[in-house]
Design a protein around this motif. Structure first.
Motif, mmCIF file in Angstrom:
data_model
loop_
_atom_site.group_PDB
_atom_site.id
_atom_site.type_symbol
_atom_site.label_atom_id
_atom_site.label_comp_id
_atom_site.label_asym_id
_atom_site.label_seq_id
_atom_site.Cartn_x
_atom_site.Cartn_y
_atom_site.Cartn_z
ATOM 1 N N ARG A 180 -49.644 24.155 6.568
ATOM 2 C CA ARG A 180 -49.795 24.097 5.113
ATOM 3 C C ARG A 180 -48.771 23.175 4.427
ATOM 4 N N PRO A 181 -47.477 23.210 4.796
ATOM 5 C CA PRO A 181 -46.522 22.340 4.100
ATOM 6 C C PRO A 181 -46.863 20.853 4.216
ATOM 7 N N GLN A 182 -47.394 20.417 5.368
ATOM 8 C CA GLN A 182 -47.785 19.017 5.520
ATOM 9 C C GLN A 182 -49.143 18.740 4.901
ATOM 10 N N ARG A 183 -50.035 19.706 5.005
ATOM 11 C CA ARG A 183 -51.405 19.526 4.511
ATOM 12 C C ARG A 183 -51.413 19.145 3.031
ATOM 13 N N LYS A 184 -50.592 19.812 2.246
ATOM 14 C CA LYS A 184 -50.603 19.549 0.807
ATOM 15 C C LYS A 184 -50.127 18.133 0.499
ATOM 16 N N HIS A 185 -49.287 17.569 1.376
ATOM 17 C CA HIS A 185 -48.817 16.209 1.139
ATOM 18 C C HIS A 185 -49.930 15.191 1.376
ATOM 19 N N VAL A 186 -50.800 15.443 2.359
ATOM 20 C CA VAL A 186 -51.959 14.576 2.567
ATOM 21 C C VAL A 186 -52.832 14.589 1.319
ATOM 22 N N TYR A 187 -53.053 15.780 0.771
ATOM 23 C CA TYR A 187 -53.868 15.894 -0.435
ATOM 24 C C TYR A 187 -53.231 15.132 -1.599
ATOM 25 N N ALA A 188 -51.918 15.191 -1.702
ATOM 26 C CA ALA A 188 -51.240 14.530 -2.818
ATOM 27 C C ALA A 188 -51.362 13.008 -2.720
ATOM 28 N N VAL A 189 -51.195 12.459 -1.519
ATOM 29 C CA VAL A 189 -51.341 11.010 -1.349
ATOM 30 C C VAL A 189 -52.765 10.589 -1.685
ATOM 31 N N TYR A 190 -53.743 11.366 -1.209
ATOM 32 C CA TYR A 190 -55.131 11.032 -1.516
ATOM 33 C C TYR A 190 -55.380 11.097 -3.022
ATOM 34 N N LEU A 234 -47.662 8.266 7.203
ATOM 35 C CA LEU A 234 -46.866 8.400 8.423
ATOM 36 C C LEU A 234 -45.681 9.355 8.273
ATOM 37 N N PRO A 235 -44.880 9.283 7.196
ATOM 38 C CA PRO A 235 -43.775 10.243 7.074
ATOM 39 C C PRO A 235 -44.255 11.692 6.989
ATOM 40 N N VAL A 236 -45.460 11.901 6.467
ATOM 41 C CA VAL A 236 -46.036 13.252 6.406
ATOM 42 C C VAL A 236 -46.377 13.733 7.807
ATOM 43 N N ALA A 270 -43.773 12.476 -2.455
ATOM 44 C CA ALA A 270 -43.092 11.207 -2.189
ATOM 45 C C ALA A 270 -41.624 11.426 -1.857
ATOM 46 N N ARG A 271 -41.000 12.342 -2.579
ATOM 47 C CA ARG A 271 -39.572 12.599 -2.353
ATOM 48 C C ARG A 271 -39.336 13.459 -1.118
ATOM 49 N N THR A 272 -40.176 14.477 -0.928
ATOM 50 C CA THR A 272 -39.996 15.371 0.213
ATOM 51 C C THR A 272 -40.245 14.640 1.528
ATOM 52 N N ALA A 273 -41.308 13.854 1.572
ATOM 53 C CA ALA A 273 -41.650 13.128 2.799
ATOM 54 C C ALA A 273 -40.881 11.818 2.924
ATOM 55 N N GLU A 274 -40.163 11.454 1.870
ATOM 56 C CA GLU A 274 -39.384 10.204 1.853
ATOM 57 C C GLU A 274 -40.277 8.987 2.088
ATOM 58 N N ILE A 275 -41.367 8.920 1.333
ATOM 59 C CA ILE A 275 -42.249 7.755 1.379
ATOM 60 C C ILE A 275 -41.550 6.599 0.679
ATOM 61 N N ASP A 276 -41.544 5.453 1.315
ATOM 62 C CA ASP A 276 -40.901 4.269 0.754
ATOM 63 C C ASP A 276 -41.573 3.908 -0.574
ATOM 64 N N PRO A 277 -40.835 3.874 -1.699
ATOM 65 C CA PRO A 277 -41.449 3.548 -2.995
ATOM 66 C C PRO A 277 -42.144 2.191 -3.008
ATOM 67 N N GLU A 278 -41.732 1.287 -2.141
ATOM 68 C CA GLU A 278 -42.357 -0.035 -2.084
ATOM 69 C C GLU A 278 -43.821 0.053 -1.682
ATOM 70 N N CYS A 279 -44.177 1.110 -0.946
ATOM 71 C CA CYS A 279 -45.577 1.314 -0.584
ATOM 72 C C CYS A 279 -46.447 1.460 -1.826
ATOM 73 N N PHE A 280 -45.931 2.173 -2.818
ATOM 74 C CA PHE A 280 -46.698 2.373 -4.041
ATOM 75 C C PHE A 280 -46.874 1.055 -4.789
ATOM 76 N N ASP A 281 -45.854 0.207 -4.761
ATOM 77 C CA ASP A 281 -45.960 -1.102 -5.419
ATOM 78 C C ASP A 281 -47.100 -1.910 -4.820
ATOM 79 N N ARG A 282 -47.182 -1.932 -3.483
ATOM 80 C CA ARG A 282 -48.257 -2.694 -2.826
ATOM 81 C C ARG A 282 -49.623 -2.100 -3.126
#
Length: 314
Positions: free
Chosen positions: A37-47, A151-153, A103-115
Motif C-alpha cells: 500500500r505505501p508504494q501503491r499510492k505513489h504510483v497513483y499519484a504520479v499517474y 523508478l524511485p517508487v 515526489a518528496r517521499t520517493a525523492e523523485i528528481d524535480p527535473e523530471c517534472f520539468d521535462r
C-alpha cells in the motif's frame, strides 16, 4: 488524536489519485495492485499528475484539442502552482498535496517534472513528427521520463534499471499511439513519423486498413516490441513486488498489440482493448506466480516473426 487538516487533505488526495487511475489508467491500476500500500499510492499519484496535465491539453469531456492559447495559459498556471507547492512541501489542493508528498517521499528528481511539462506544452503547438528521432524527442518528456519518475517508487536493486525503465515508458506510449491513430487524427495530430508514412506509401486520411497500412503497422509493432524486450531486462533488477507490478503492466499493455494484429491491423472501426476481467485475471496470476511465465508468453515469437528484433531507439 484526531488527524489534522493536512493529514485529512493528504488522505483525500491519495483517494482521488487512486480513483483517477482506476477510471483512466486501468493497466497502471492493476499493475500497482501488486505493490504494498505505501508504494501503491505513489504510483497513483504520479499517474494523477500526468492525467491532470493531459486534461489541460486535451478536453477530457469532448476528447478534442483544447484552445492552444487558453490551454497554454492554464498549463503555465498549473506548472507554476505545482512548482510552488513542491518547494513548499504541500498544497491546499488534495490531489497536488498527494503528488507533492509522493515526489518528496520517493525523492523523485524535480527535473523530471520539468521535462514532462515541456512535452505537454509541445502538444499545443506541434501536431506531426518528421522522423522517428523527432518523435523520440517528444517522447523523452512524455514517456521515458515517466519511467524515471516511477523508478524511485519501485526501489530498484541496481541503478542499471534506469535505461530499461525509460524504454518501458517509451513502449507504453508507442502502444497508445498505435492504438489511438484514429482518435489522434480526429484531434489533428499524427504520432506516426512522417518518414514511415512516406516509406510505406500511407495516407492516414484514407482511414482504411490497406495493404500499405498493414505493412506500416507491422513495422511499428516490431519497433514497439523491441522497446518492450529491452525494458524486460530491467524487471530482474527490481524487488519481487515491484517486479510483479511492472511485469503485470507490461504484459497487459503489450496485449494491445496482439489485439491490433488479431484485428488484421484494423484500428479504424474498433479500438483495441484488453477487457477488465482479463486484466484482473492476469494481475492475479502474476501476483501468485510472478511475472516469468506471463512474460515468456508475451515474448514468444509469433508465426512469421523473427526470433529477435532490433530498434534504432537505443
Amino acid at each position: 488524536m484526531s488527524p489534522s487538516g493536512d493529514e485529512l487533505r493528504l488522505r483525500e488526495g491519495y483517494r482521488r489519485c487512486a480513483s483517477l487511475t482506476r477510471r483512466y489508467g486501468t493497466t497502471y491500476f492493476w499493475g500497482a495492485a501488486m505493490l504494498p500500500r505505501p508504494q501503491r499510492k505513489h504510483v497513483y499519484a504520479v499517474y494523477a499528475l500526468c492525467r491532470l496535465a493531459d486534461d489541460i491539453v486535451d478536453d477530457p469531456q469532448t476528447g478534442t484539442v483544447a484552445d492552444p492559447v487558453a490551454a497554454g495559459a492554464r498549463l503555465h498556471d498549473f506548472v507554476e502552482r505545482f512548482g510552488r507547492d513542491l518547494a513548499a512541501g504541500g498544497s491546499e489542493d488534495p490531489v497536488l498535496s498527494a503528488v507533492v508528498h509522493t515526489a518528496r517521499t520517493a525523492e523523485i528528481d524535480p527535473e523530471c517534472f520539468d521535462r514532462f511539462f515541456a512535452a505537454m506544452a509541445m502538444d499545443l503547438t506541434q501536431s506531426t513528427y518528421p522522423t522517428w528521432g523527432d518523435l523520440l524527442g517528444y517522447m523523452e518528456g512524455s514517456a521515458a521520463v515517466i519511467g524515471e519518475m516511477m523508478l524511485p517508487v519501485l526501489q530498484p536493486l541496481d541503478p542499471a534499471a534506469k535505461a530499461p525503465a525509460r524504454s518501458l515508458g517509451l513502449a507504453f506510449q508507442l502502444t497508445n499511439f498505435l492504438r489511438d491513430i484514429r482518435e489522434d487524427l480526429d484531434r489533428g495530430r499524427t504520432y506516426v513519423p512522417q518518414e514511415d508514412l512516406d516509406a510505406f506509401g500511407v495516407d492516414l486520411r484514407v482511414r482504411r486498413p490497406t495493404p500499405e497500412f498493414k505493412a506500416l503497422m507491422a513495422h511499428e509493432i516490431e519497433r514497439n516490441r523491441a522497446l518492450y524486450a529491452f525494458a524486460d531486462t530491467g524487471i530482474a533488477m527490481l524487488p519481487a513486488r515491484s517486479a510483479r507490478c511492472v511485469g503485470a503492466a507490461r504484459v497487459l499493455y503489450a496485449r494491445i498489440l496482439d489485439r491490433i494484429e488479431a484485428a488484421e491491423m484494423n484500428i479504424w472501426t474498433r479500438r483495441a482493448r484488453v477487457p477488465t476481467v482479463r486484466k484482473a485475471a492476469t494481475a492475479a496470476a502474476i501476483m501468485i506466480a510472478g511475472p516469468g511465465r506471463q512474460l515468456a508468453k508475451a515474448t514468444r515469437p509469433r508465426q512469421g516473426e523473427p526470433q529477435s528484433v532490433t530498434s534504432d531507439s537505443h
